[in-house]
Design a protein around this motif. Structure first.
Motif, PDB file in Angstrom:
ATOM      1  N   LEU A 111       7.913  14.049  -4.617  1.00 31.53           N
ATOM      2  CA  LEU A 111       8.631  14.167  -3.349  1.00 31.53           C
ATOM      3  C   LEU A 111      10.107  13.832  -3.536  1.00 31.53           C
ATOM      4  O   LEU A 111      10.997  14.522  -3.015  1.00 31.53           O
ATOM      5  N   ALA A 112      10.383  12.792  -4.274  1.00 37.57           N
ATOM      6  CA  ALA A 112      11.776  12.402  -4.520  1.00 37.57           C
ATOM      7  C   ALA A 112      12.537  13.501  -5.251  1.00 37.57           C
ATOM      8  O   ALA A 112      13.729  13.716  -5.015  1.00 37.57           O
ATOM      9  N   SER A 113      11.845  14.212  -6.145  1.00 38.91           N
ATOM     10  CA  SER A 113      12.518  15.292  -6.878  1.00 38.91           C
ATOM     11  C   SER A 113      12.897  16.440  -5.945  1.00 38.91           C
ATOM     12  O   SER A 113      13.952  17.061  -6.116  1.00 38.91           O
ATOM     13  N   LEU A 114      12.053  16.726  -4.942  1.00 45.87           N
ATOM     14  CA  LEU A 114      12.404  17.756  -3.959  1.00 45.87           C
ATOM     15  C   LEU A 114      13.603  17.314  -3.124  1.00 45.87           C
ATOM     16  O   LEU A 114      14.515  18.105  -2.853  1.00 45.87           O
ATOM     17  N   ILE A 115      13.590  16.054  -2.718  1.00 45.05           N
ATOM     18  CA  ILE A 115      14.717  15.521  -1.941  1.00 45.05           C
ATOM     19  C   ILE A 115      16.001  15.616  -2.759  1.00 45.05           C
ATOM     20  O   ILE A 115      17.056  16.016  -2.251  1.00 45.05           O
ATOM     21  N   GLU A 116      15.904  15.266  -4.048  1.00 50.32           N
ATOM     22  CA  GLU A 116      17.082  15.314  -4.922  1.00 50.32           C
ATOM     23  C   GLU A 116      17.649  16.723  -5.007  1.00 50.32           C
ATOM     24  O   GLU A 116      18.877  16.921  -4.970  1.00 50.32           O
ATOM     25  N   LYS A 117      16.783  17.707  -5.128  1.00 51.36           N
ATOM     26  CA  LYS A 117      17.240  19.082  -5.275  1.00 51.36           C
ATOM     27  C   LYS A 117      17.763  19.662  -3.970  1.00 51.36           C
ATOM     28  O   LYS A 117      18.621  20.553  -3.986  1.00 51.36           O
ATOM     29  N   GLU A 118      17.252  19.176  -2.849  1.00 50.56           N
ATOM     30  CA  GLU A 118      17.657  19.735  -1.552  1.00 50.56           C
ATOM     31  C   GLU A 118      18.901  19.054  -0.979  1.00 50.56           C
ATOM     32  O   GLU A 118      19.699  19.691  -0.300  1.00 50.56           O
ATOM     33  N   LYS A 125       0.854  -1.178   0.000  1.00 53.02           N
ATOM     34  CA  LYS A 125       0.000   0.000   0.000  1.00 53.02           C
ATOM     35  C   LYS A 125       0.895   1.234   0.000  1.00 53.02           C
ATOM     36  O   LYS A 125       1.247   1.756   1.058  1.00 53.02           O
ATOM     37  N   PRO A 126       1.308   1.701  -1.175  1.00 49.59           N
ATOM     38  CA  PRO A 126       2.179   2.879  -1.220  1.00 49.59           C
ATOM     39  C   PRO A 126       1.544   4.063  -0.511  1.00 49.59           C
ATOM     40  O   PRO A 126       0.334   4.308  -0.628  1.00 49.59           O
ATOM     41  N   ALA A 127       2.355   4.779   0.261  1.00 46.03           N
ATOM     42  CA  ALA A 127       1.841   5.924   1.003  1.00 46.03           C
ATOM     43  C   ALA A 127       1.403   7.044   0.073  1.00 46.03           C
ATOM     44  O   ALA A 127       0.545   7.856   0.435  1.00 46.03           O
ATOM     45  N   ARG A 128       1.978   7.087  -1.120  1.00 43.90           N
ATOM     46  CA  ARG A 128       1.650   8.143  -2.068  1.00 43.90           C
ATOM     47  C   ARG A 128       1.424   7.561  -3.458  1.00 43.90           C
ATOM     48  O   ARG A 128       1.892   6.462  -3.760  1.00 43.90           O
ATOM     49  N   SER A 129       0.760   8.328  -4.291  1.00 44.01           N
ATOM     50  CA  SER A 129       0.585   7.924  -5.678  1.00 44.01           C
ATOM     51  C   SER A 129       1.943   7.938  -6.378  1.00 44.01           C
ATOM     52  O   SER A 129       2.924   8.507  -5.868  1.00 44.01           O
ATOM     53  N   LEU A 130       1.998   7.339  -7.542  1.00 41.95           N
ATOM     54  CA  LEU A 130       3.240   7.328  -8.299  1.00 41.95           C
ATOM     55  C   LEU A 130       3.717   8.749  -8.577  1.00 41.95           C
ATOM     56  O   LEU A 130       4.907   9.067  -8.418  1.00 41.95           O
ATOM     57  N   LYS A 131       2.806   9.615  -8.993  1.00 40.87           N
ATOM     58  CA  LYS A 131       3.175  11.000  -9.284  1.00 40.87           C
ATOM     59  C   LYS A 131       3.714  11.702  -8.049  1.00 40.87           C
ATOM     60  O   LYS A 131       4.761  12.372  -8.097  1.00 40.87           O
ATOM     61  N   ASP A 132       3.026  11.553  -6.921  1.00 42.03           N
ATOM     62  CA  ASP A 132       3.464  12.234  -5.705  1.00 42.03           C
ATOM     63  C   ASP A 132       4.759  11.652  -5.158  1.00 42.03           C
ATOM     64  O   ASP A 132       5.583  12.375  -4.579  1.00 42.03           O
TER      65      ASP A 132
END
Length: 345
Positions: A209-216, A198-205
């Motif tokens: 989120l991963a893209s924000l982590i990558e940039k930060e 049961k993924p906590a988030r949709s594929l898009k989300d």
């Protein structure tokens, strides 16, 4: 009679020397100082391949090529494709290159954290294809849409997997590059998300989120903690207040000497996470595998804030008061010449 007998004894030696010299000549590289590029079409026979190579100046003799290929038994092993023959390569070396199928290939490397605009500019700088070709296939009505792509997206931002790739000369183009990166995402990243019961988030989300982590996260050890801060803020309904979303929204880039202004962080945009709750409507960059994994398994942390030191690390805080103190400390270090203006979350 004596002279004739001497002549017949010498003749075989002369023939052998002549043949040897001829063999050395046909095997020697043609007199060219530049690499030779030649296309060997699918279905070409050994002689046709030799003629193409000879016409291009890669070898001296098509017939010598044919003889060599048949003596070596390589006539059924020759590979079609576009070849680049370096200068100074002998007939035998050229034949071995074609037998091995060492065709001309174009390499490119997509860096973690790049967005579509950066990729498009990179490909044009390489001379592979134009920016507009790439953007037409990765955004808007003409973009490529694999079956697994979330519905409603207007761009492929975040779903072009960052890695090092190669494309053969015959297929080099924007469509081939985009499909190659999408295929790698499907094979490398998508199984991580699908493996969750049961993924906590949709594929898009998840990718957003991963893209924000990558940039930060400039330091790998901080990825999970940064993910934990974002998870905490999402759970509490706090704005993520991520500077990279503002930079993405307005096509700007802050530096140590020119940080984001209050006017910029308050400027309306669906991507501005200072004024909009939750995640941005799409990812803002292509996250690498480590950031995707961090987004799936954020650290359990008490922190709600972090501020960048500009040396790649962050100061994490539990409360707003602690956060403001951390920013003041970093500003003081900046004034003292030991750091840079802080980026706050």
């Amino acid at each position: 009679m004596r002279g004739r007998g001497t002549w017949w004894r010498v003749l075989p030696v002369l023939v052998v020397l002549a043949l040897g010299a001829g063999g050395l000549w046909v095997n020697s590289p043609p007199p060219t100082a530049k690499a030779v590029r030649v296309v060997l079409p699918t279905g070409s026979g050994s002689l046709r391949i030799g003629q193409n190579l000879a016409d291009a100046g890669a070898i001296r003799s098509a017939w010598a090529w044919l003889a060599l290929v048949w003596v070596r038994g390589w006539q059924n092993d020759l590979k079609a494709g576009t070849y680049e023959i370096p200068p100074g390569r002998s007939l035998i070396a050229v034949a071995d290159q074609v037998r091995r199928g060492e065709t001309l290939r174009f390499r490119y490397r997509i860096i973690e954290g790049w967005n579509l605009a950066q990729m498009a500019s990179y490909f044009e700088q390489l001379g592979y294809f134009r920016t507009r070709e790439f953007l037409a296939l990765t955004s808007g009505p003409g973009m490529i849409r694999p079956a697994w792509l979330p519905e409603g997206l207007d761009r492929l931002e975040g779903f072009l997997f960052p890695s090092t790739y190669e494309l053969p000369a015959e297929t080099l183009g924007a469509r081939a590059a985009v499909n190659q990166m999408l295929s790698t995402f499907e094979k490398t990243a998508l199984p991580l998300w699908r493996a969750r019961v049961k993924p906590a988030r949709s594929l898009k989300d998840w990718v957003a989120l991963a893209s924000l982590i990558e940039k930060e996260a400039a330091v790998g050890e901080e990825r999970a903690t940064i993910a934990g801060v974002f998870a905490n803020r999402l759970r509490l309904g706090m704005p993520l207040a991520s500077d990279p979303t503002v930079e993405y929204a307005f096509g700007i880039r802050q530096t140590a000497d020119t940080p984001l202004t209050y006017a910029q962080v308050l400027k309306p945009s669906p991507y501005n996470t200072y004024i909009n709750p939750g995640l941005p409507p799409t990812p803002i960059a292509s996250p690498g595998l480590a950031s995707l994994e961090a987004a799936l398994a954020p650290a359990l942390t008490p922190y709600l804030y972090f501020v960048a030191r500009y040396d790649g690390t962050h100061v994490f805080s539990r409360t707003e008061a602690e956060h403001e103190q951390a920013k003041r400390q970093i500003r003081a270090e900046r004034r003292a010449g030991a750091g840079a203006a802080p980026q706050a979350r």
